[in-house]
Design an enzyme around this catalytic site. Structure first.
Site, PDB file in Angstrom:
ATOM      1  N   ASP A   8       0.767  -1.202  -0.084  1.00 56.97           N
ATOM      2  CA  ASP A   8      -0.028   0.118  -0.073  1.00 56.97           C
ATOM      3  C   ASP A   8       0.683   1.353  -0.059  1.00 56.97           C
ATOM      4  O   ASP A   8       0.326   2.212   0.727  1.00 56.97           O
ATOM      5  CB  ASP A   8      -0.815   0.073   1.194  1.00 56.97           C
ATOM      6  N   LYS A 106      -6.920  -5.056  -3.535  1.00 57.98           N
ATOM      7  CA  LYS A 106      -7.463  -5.504  -2.311  1.00 57.98           C
ATOM      8  C   LYS A 106      -8.696  -4.322  -1.916  1.00 57.98           C
ATOM      9  O   LYS A 106      -8.372  -2.998  -2.164  1.00 57.98           O
ATOM     10  CB  LYS A 106      -6.730  -5.785  -1.156  1.00 57.98           C
ATOM     11  N   CYS A 151      -2.290  -2.850   7.442  1.00 51.42           N
ATOM     12  CA  CYS A 151      -2.090  -3.801   6.199  1.00 51.42           C
ATOM     13  C   CYS A 151      -0.743  -4.635   6.386  1.00 51.42           C
ATOM     14  O   CYS A 151      -0.975  -5.763   5.930  1.00 51.42           O
ATOM     15  CB  CYS A 151      -2.327  -2.896   5.231  1.00 51.42           C
TER      16      CYS A 151
END
Length: 196
Positions: A8, A106, A151
Site C-alpha cells: 500500500d 484489495k 495492513c
C-alpha cells in the site's frame, strides 16, 4: 525464490494524501534501493469503490474513527481513500514502480474491507496473492510498506498461515500509532516472523 512485497505505498497514505501517514514517504528510498535483491516484486494496492463500507462518508451520522459493525465484523471508519483509478490510489512517482512484477488489488468489494494482501477481513475471498506466489515458486517473502499495525500486520499474519517464510524490514515500514505498532511487532515476533 525470494520475493519482496510492497504494501500500500500509494499517494493517499503519503504526506498530503487523504489518509496520510506521517513520514510515510521516508521509506521509499530504501524500497527502491533493495528491489534489485529480489527475483520477484509484488505490490498491494487498496482499490476501493466510492461506496466502500470503510468510508465514514457512507455512514450518515458517523465520524472518521468510529467503529461500526458490518456483517458481524468491526469496521473502523476512515476518510475516503485510494478510490479506484484516482490519483490517491496511484503509486508515488518517486517509487520505482516499473520494477514491480505484479499488483494485487484489495478492498475492491464495497461490502467488506481488506487489510491483508491475501484475504478480505472476513477471510471470505482471496485476492489471489497466495496462488500467484506458489505458481511462481516463491517460498520466502520480505515485507515493506504501510502501515505496521494494519495492513502490514494482517498481511504477514496471513503470509505465515499460507506457509511462506516471512520477514519484515523495519526500516521499510511506517506506523500511525506507536503503541499499537509496538504491540503489532511483538505479535509478529511471537508468530515466527523475522524482524530485520
Amino acid at each position: 525464490m525470494k520475493a519482496l512485497i510492497i504494501i500500500d505505498v500509494q499517494n493517499d497514505f503519503l504526506p498530503g494524501g487523504s489518509l496520510e501517514v506521517k513520514d510515510g514517504d521516508k521509506i521509499i528510498t530504501l524500497i527502491n534501493k533493495i528491489m534489485d535483491n529480489y527475483g520477484h516484486i509484488i505490490a498491494t494496492k487498496d482499490w476501493h469503490p466510492l461506496n466502500h463500507v470503510s468510508f465514514a462518508s457512507n455512514h450518515p451520522g458517523k465520524n472518521i474513527g468510529d467503529v461500526v459493525k458490518v456483517n458481524n465484523l468491526d469496521q473502523i471508519l476512515w476518510p475516503e481513500h485510494c478510490i479506484q483509478k484516482s490519483k490517491g490510489s496511484d503509486f508515488p512517482l518517486n517509487l520505482d514502480f516499473k520494477a514491480i512484477n505484479k499488483i494485487i488489488y484489495k478492498g475492491t468489494n464495497s461490502q467488506i474491507d481488506s487489510y491483508s494482501g491475501f484475504y478480505d477481513n472476513g477471510k471470505i475471498r482471496s485476492t489471489g496473492l497466495s496462488n500467484y506466489l506458489k505458481v511462481n515458486n516463491v517460498t520466502s517473502i520480505d515485507y515493506v510498506g504501510l502501515v505496521t499495525e494494519y495492513c502490514v500486520k494482517f498481511t504477514v499474519f496471513d503470509s505465515i498461515e499460507e506457509g511462506f517464510k516471512s520477514r519484515v524490514i523495519l526500516k521499510g515500514i511506517q506506523v500511525i500509532n506507536l503503541e499499537e505498532s509496538k504491540k503489532a511487532l511483538k505479535e509478529m515476533k511471537s508468530k515466527g516472523i523475522d524482524l530485520l
